[in-house]
Design a protein around this motif. Sequence first.
Motif, PDB file in Angstrom:
ATOM      1  N   ASN A 209      13.371  50.469  75.767  1.00 21.13           N
ATOM      2  CA  ASN A 209      12.403  50.175  74.453  1.00 21.13           C
ATOM      3  C   ASN A 209      13.096  50.288  73.099  1.00 21.13           C
ATOM      4  O   ASN A 209      13.371  51.172  72.638  1.00 21.13           O
ATOM      5  CB  ASN A 209      11.413  51.295  74.556  1.00 21.13           C
ATOM      6  CG  ASN A 209      10.251  50.863  73.617  1.00 21.13           C
ATOM      7  OD1 ASN A 209      10.005  49.671  73.252  1.00 21.13           O
ATOM      8  ND2 ASN A 209       9.278  51.742  73.558  1.00 21.13           N
TER       9      ASN A 209
ATOM     10  N   GLY B  34      12.830  54.179  72.132  1.00 18.27           N
ATOM     11  CA  GLY B  34      12.145  54.991  73.044  1.00 18.27           C
ATOM     12  C   GLY B  34      13.062  55.799  74.104  1.00 18.27           C
ATOM     13  O   GLY B  34      13.311  55.115  75.004  1.00 18.27           O
TER      14      GLY B  34
ATOM     15  N   THR C 104      11.864  58.371  75.659  1.00 13.12           N
ATOM     16  CA  THR C 104      10.880  58.798  76.744  1.00 13.12           C
ATOM     17  C   THR C 104       9.541  58.023  76.227  1.00 13.12           C
ATOM     18  O   THR C 104       9.477  57.499  75.347  1.00 13.12           O
ATOM     19  CB  THR C 104      10.571  60.166  76.917  1.00 13.12           C
ATOM     20  OG1 THR C 104      10.042  61.022  75.933  1.00 13.12           O
ATOM     21  CG2 THR C 104      12.060  60.994  77.308  1.00 13.12           C
ATOM     22  N   ARG C 105       8.573  58.268  77.121  1.00 16.46           N
ATOM     23  CA  ARG C 105       7.159  57.567  76.880  1.00 16.46           C
ATOM     24  C   ARG C 105       6.347  58.377  75.567  1.00 16.46           C
ATOM     25  O   ARG C 105       6.029  57.753  74.831  1.00 16.46           O
ATOM     26  CB  ARG C 105       6.132  57.949  77.959  1.00 16.46           C
ATOM     27  CG  ARG C 105       6.451  57.209  79.119  1.00 16.46           C
ATOM     28  CD  ARG C 105       5.563  57.356  80.307  1.00 16.46           C
ATOM     29  NE  ARG C 105       5.422  56.287  81.122  1.00 16.46           N
ATOM     30  CZ  ARG C 105       4.452  56.557  81.971  1.00 16.46           C
ATOM     31  NH1 ARG C 105       3.527  57.128  81.875  1.00 16.46           N
ATOM     32  NH2 ARG C 105       4.538  55.238  82.900  1.00 16.46           N
ATOM     33  N   SER C 106       6.834  59.360  75.216  1.00 19.38           N
ATOM     34  CA  SER C 106       6.248  59.957  74.193  1.00 19.38           C
ATOM     35  C   SER C 106       7.265  60.663  73.023  1.00 19.38           C
ATOM     36  O   SER C 106       6.855  61.313  72.002  1.00 19.38           O
ATOM     37  CB  SER C 106       5.502  61.424  74.536  1.00 19.38           C
ATOM     38  OG  SER C 106       6.416  62.564  75.244  1.00 19.38           O
TER      39      SER C 106
ATOM     40  N   THR D 120      10.137  58.837  70.520  1.00 23.88           N
ATOM     41  CA  THR D 120      10.987  57.629  69.942  1.00 23.88           C
ATOM     42  C   THR D 120      11.769  58.193  68.828  1.00 23.88           C
ATOM     43  O   THR D 120      11.666  58.913  67.835  1.00 23.88           O
ATOM     44  CB  THR D 120       9.971  56.720  69.226  1.00 23.88           C
ATOM     45  OG1 THR D 120       8.894  56.555  70.063  1.00 23.88           O
ATOM     46  CG2 THR D 120      10.495  55.483  68.608  1.00 23.88           C
TER      47      THR D 120
END
Length: 104
Positions: free
Chosen positions: A2, A38, A40-42, A44
């Motif tokens: 990401n 990104g 991880t998912r949460s 940035t």
Amino acid sequence: MNLEIKPYALGLLQTDRTVEDPYSNRLDGDVGFDLKYGLTRSLTADFTYNTDFAQVENDEQQVNLSRFSLFYPEKRDFFLEGAGIFAFGGAGGGGGGEGGGLPV
């Protein structure tokens, strides 16, 4: 992966023959970028080099003949990022009575 990159470049060509040391066609410029990665998912990571806070269109002109203040919504991406975190109760993050989302 990401990854988001927003580069920018500004250029300036200037001539001034009224100064003590006149010049013609003087070139100047500026470059910079914003990078988001990104992790991880949460989480940035934000990196920036020479951020240009002025990258936005002009506010529309309004004439105010009342006693109430004018509202100009924020349009710069830098300040709008994550604004949804502060939207409680289905109201939009724009403020000024411009709620969005779910009807009450």
